[in-house]
Design a protein around this motif. Sequence first.
Motif, PDB file in Angstrom:
ATOM      1  N   ARG A 132       0.832  -1.207   0.000  1.00 46.63           N
ATOM      2  CA  ARG A 132       0.000   0.000   0.000  1.00 46.63           C
ATOM      3  C   ARG A 132       0.864   1.253   0.000  1.00 46.63           C
ATOM      4  O   ARG A 132       0.562   2.230  -0.687  1.00 46.63           O
ATOM      5  N   GLY A 133       1.938   1.236   0.764  1.00 47.70           N
ATOM      6  CA  GLY A 133       2.823   2.385   0.783  1.00 47.70           C
ATOM      7  C   GLY A 133       3.601   2.538  -0.505  1.00 47.70           C
ATOM      8  O   GLY A 133       3.846   3.659  -0.959  1.00 47.70           O
ATOM      9  N   LEU A 134       3.975   1.398  -1.110  1.00 44.89           N
ATOM     10  CA  LEU A 134       4.740   1.452  -2.351  1.00 44.89           C
ATOM     11  C   LEU A 134       3.912   1.983  -3.518  1.00 44.89           C
ATOM     12  O   LEU A 134       4.469   2.380  -4.542  1.00 44.89           O
ATOM     13  N   ARG A 135       2.604   1.981  -3.367  1.00 39.36           N
ATOM     14  CA  ARG A 135       1.764   2.562  -4.422  1.00 39.36           C
ATOM     15  C   ARG A 135       1.972   4.063  -4.533  1.00 39.36           C
ATOM     16  O   ARG A 135       1.672   4.667  -5.556  1.00 39.36           O
ATOM     17  N   THR A 172       0.621  -0.820  -7.325  1.00 38.16           N
ATOM     18  CA  THR A 172      -0.806  -0.499  -7.399  1.00 38.16           C
ATOM     19  C   THR A 172      -1.596  -1.650  -8.007  1.00 38.16           C
ATOM     20  O   THR A 172      -2.670  -2.027  -7.506  1.00 38.16           O
ATOM     21  N   VAL A 173      -1.076  -2.236  -9.087  1.00 42.54           N
ATOM     22  CA  VAL A 173      -1.758  -3.357  -9.740  1.00 42.54           C
ATOM     23  C   VAL A 173      -1.830  -4.559  -8.806  1.00 42.54           C
ATOM     24  O   VAL A 173      -2.890  -5.188  -8.635  1.00 42.54           O
ATOM     25  N   ASP A 174      -0.704  -4.908  -8.174  1.00 38.84           N
ATOM     26  CA  ASP A 174      -0.674  -6.058  -7.272  1.00 38.84           C
ATOM     27  C   ASP A 174      -1.582  -5.832  -6.060  1.00 38.84           C
ATOM     28  O   ASP A 174      -2.296  -6.740  -5.626  1.00 38.84           O
ATOM     29  N   GLU A 175      -1.540  -4.621  -5.529  1.00 37.11           N
ATOM     30  CA  GLU A 175      -2.367  -4.301  -4.372  1.00 37.11           C
ATOM     31  C   GLU A 175      -3.851  -4.406  -4.719  1.00 37.11           C
ATOM     32  O   GLU A 175      -4.652  -4.916  -3.923  1.00 37.11           O
ATOM     33  N   GLN A 204      -9.255  -9.884  -3.701  1.00 37.98           N
ATOM     34  CA  GLN A 204      -9.344 -11.203  -3.082  1.00 37.98           C
ATOM     35  C   GLN A 204      -9.776 -11.085  -1.632  1.00 37.98           C
ATOM     36  O   GLN A 204     -10.590 -11.879  -1.131  1.00 37.98           O
ATOM     37  N   PHE A 205      -9.230 -10.103  -0.938  1.00 33.77           N
ATOM     38  CA  PHE A 205      -9.593  -9.894   0.463  1.00 33.77           C
ATOM     39  C   PHE A 205     -11.079  -9.567   0.598  1.00 33.77           C
ATOM     40  O   PHE A 205     -11.780 -10.141   1.443  1.00 33.77           O
ATOM     41  N   PRO A 252      -0.780 -15.593   5.618  1.00 31.54           N
ATOM     42  CA  PRO A 252      -0.343 -14.443   6.425  1.00 31.54           C
ATOM     43  C   PRO A 252      -0.670 -13.089   5.807  1.00 31.54           C
ATOM     44  O   PRO A 252      -0.960 -12.123   6.523  1.00 31.54           O
ATOM     45  N   ALA A 253      -0.628 -12.995   4.485  1.00 30.90           N
ATOM     46  CA  ALA A 253      -0.964 -11.721   3.835  1.00 30.90           C
ATOM     47  C   ALA A 253      -2.396 -11.319   4.141  1.00 30.90           C
ATOM     48  O   ALA A 253      -2.693 -10.137   4.365  1.00 30.90           O
ATOM     49  N   MET A 254      -3.304 -12.297   4.162  1.00 32.69           N
ATOM     50  CA  MET A 254      -4.706 -12.002   4.440  1.00 32.69           C
ATOM     51  C   MET A 254      -4.948 -11.792   5.930  1.00 32.69           C
ATOM     52  O   MET A 254      -5.817 -11.004   6.325  1.00 32.69           O
ATOM     53  N   GLN A 255      -4.182 -12.478   6.771  1.00 27.25           N
ATOM     54  CA  GLN A 255      -4.294 -12.231   8.212  1.00 27.25           C
ATOM     55  C   GLN A 255      -3.927 -10.784   8.531  1.00 27.25           C
ATOM     56  O   GLN A 255      -4.613 -10.108   9.305  1.00 27.25           O
ATOM     57  N   ARG A 256      -2.844 -10.306   7.934  1.00 27.05           N
ATOM     58  CA  ARG A 256      -2.418  -8.932   8.176  1.00 27.05           C
ATOM     59  C   ARG A 256      -3.460  -7.938   7.666  1.00 27.05           C
ATOM     60  O   ARG A 256      -3.762  -6.926   8.319  1.00 27.05           O
TER      61      ARG A 256
END
Length: 471
Positions: free
Chosen positions: A148-151, A233-236, A242-243, A270-274
């Motif tokens: 999110r920050g890298l966007r 941005t695309v990956d996020e 998905q979330f 873990p990505a979804m837990q965060r």
Amino acid sequence: MIPQTVLNVLEQYKRRSPDVIYVLAVSGGLDSLALLHICAKLGETSSIQYHVATLDHGLRGQAGADDAAFVVQTAQQLGLPVTQHTADVPGYAAEHHLSIELAARMLRYDFLASVVQKVGQGAVVTAHHADDQAESILLHIMRGSGLRGLRGMQTISQVPGHTGITLLRPLLSVSRAELEAYCRQHQLVPRQDTTNADTTYTRNAVRHLIMPQLRVLNPQVAQALSQLAESATVDEAYLQAQFERDIQPHCQRTGDRIAIALSSFTTWHPAMQRRAILFAVGQLAPDSDLSHERILAAVDVANRGQVGQVSEFSQGWRMRVGYASLFFEHGDMALPLGDYVQMAHDVIEVVVNGRTPIAPGIGLHTSTEPHPTGFAVALPEGMELILRVRRPGDVVQPPGLFGKHRKLKKWLIDRKVPQHVRDRLPLLALSGSIKERIVAALLPDGWYYLAMQADTEIHHKTVWIWLEKEL
């Protein structure tokens, strides 16, 4: 062509909100002065409406006041309405224990949001450009930001701290050099803010010290950082979709508390837990700022699943581990009782063949005649029925232990009774000439026998017991 770039963004948003009035954030510096001039010229040939907003942060004395006066005068010369305000950034920073940079940013966006509310159908427009974007991304990298920050900054987003108010940045693809050329072409003379050269401020240090060194290594570093932002941005966007599809429905909100089933949370990547933790806290406290360390600590607490353990966030918010769920709530909130009945008094004498109030709206009924929904208790001679709360050292003899005793505390833990409701659970006990003992405990799914009848006891009568709730 810069004006066309700006027009494309403004017209795109105007199609969504035809009556929008664009609130232009103008300081009088090169970037915002160029934006003001561009928008004023666009307004001559379009139906777009503008309102200028300028804030004196109270950091530079007369120089800051003069900058604000310059913006007011320029806006009036261009025929645009303008709102000017003076803030006390140093005082606000000291009162709230914030850095000057953060305090200035917060008060600036608060002011812009207030102007939007004043004009009605408004959206904020700022003059952030491509070089600002590169600096922001580099700052996020230095802080260890995630995707999110890298966007970096988005062309269309929301005003920080003001959900529902749109923020547009139409110059993100335009370099500072291009804006300088525009000002020269149109003979615009911007104000000079001397604090922009002060490298004790983090962003200024990045701008004047770090970025020049990076350009030595890569002259196209700003473009490279922008490419990083586009990829992020695309990956996020994909991960967020998905979330929202798979995870967000499991985040159940009741008032100011969000619950997530532990059985679901522990199976997620873990990505979804965060993301779930960020989402839950963000929903309850939009202005909170969760560090990477706090997020990881919360994930660890959740996965260990130790009932009663708490992970603290900022501003008093926390995550609490229950038997079946994670609860996101404020530390000052009363813990939920669920369907557990809680005693209003420590000890209550039970009326035989009558009704005994237990708690507001809930009564215990007894009868010496059989009752279809009641359970039977043998009442020995010399004993009476009482309702009471638990006491230190209480033991019980639940069925299946063949007469052996078990601590009531351990029995309640095994039944996964939340700790905060245990002290006032209704316990039905026999009291009198024989040693007092607990007969049953009231849980949400009914009464649980917790005593065996001694063979030597003489039964005086059998009493049927059932609950009724007042409508």
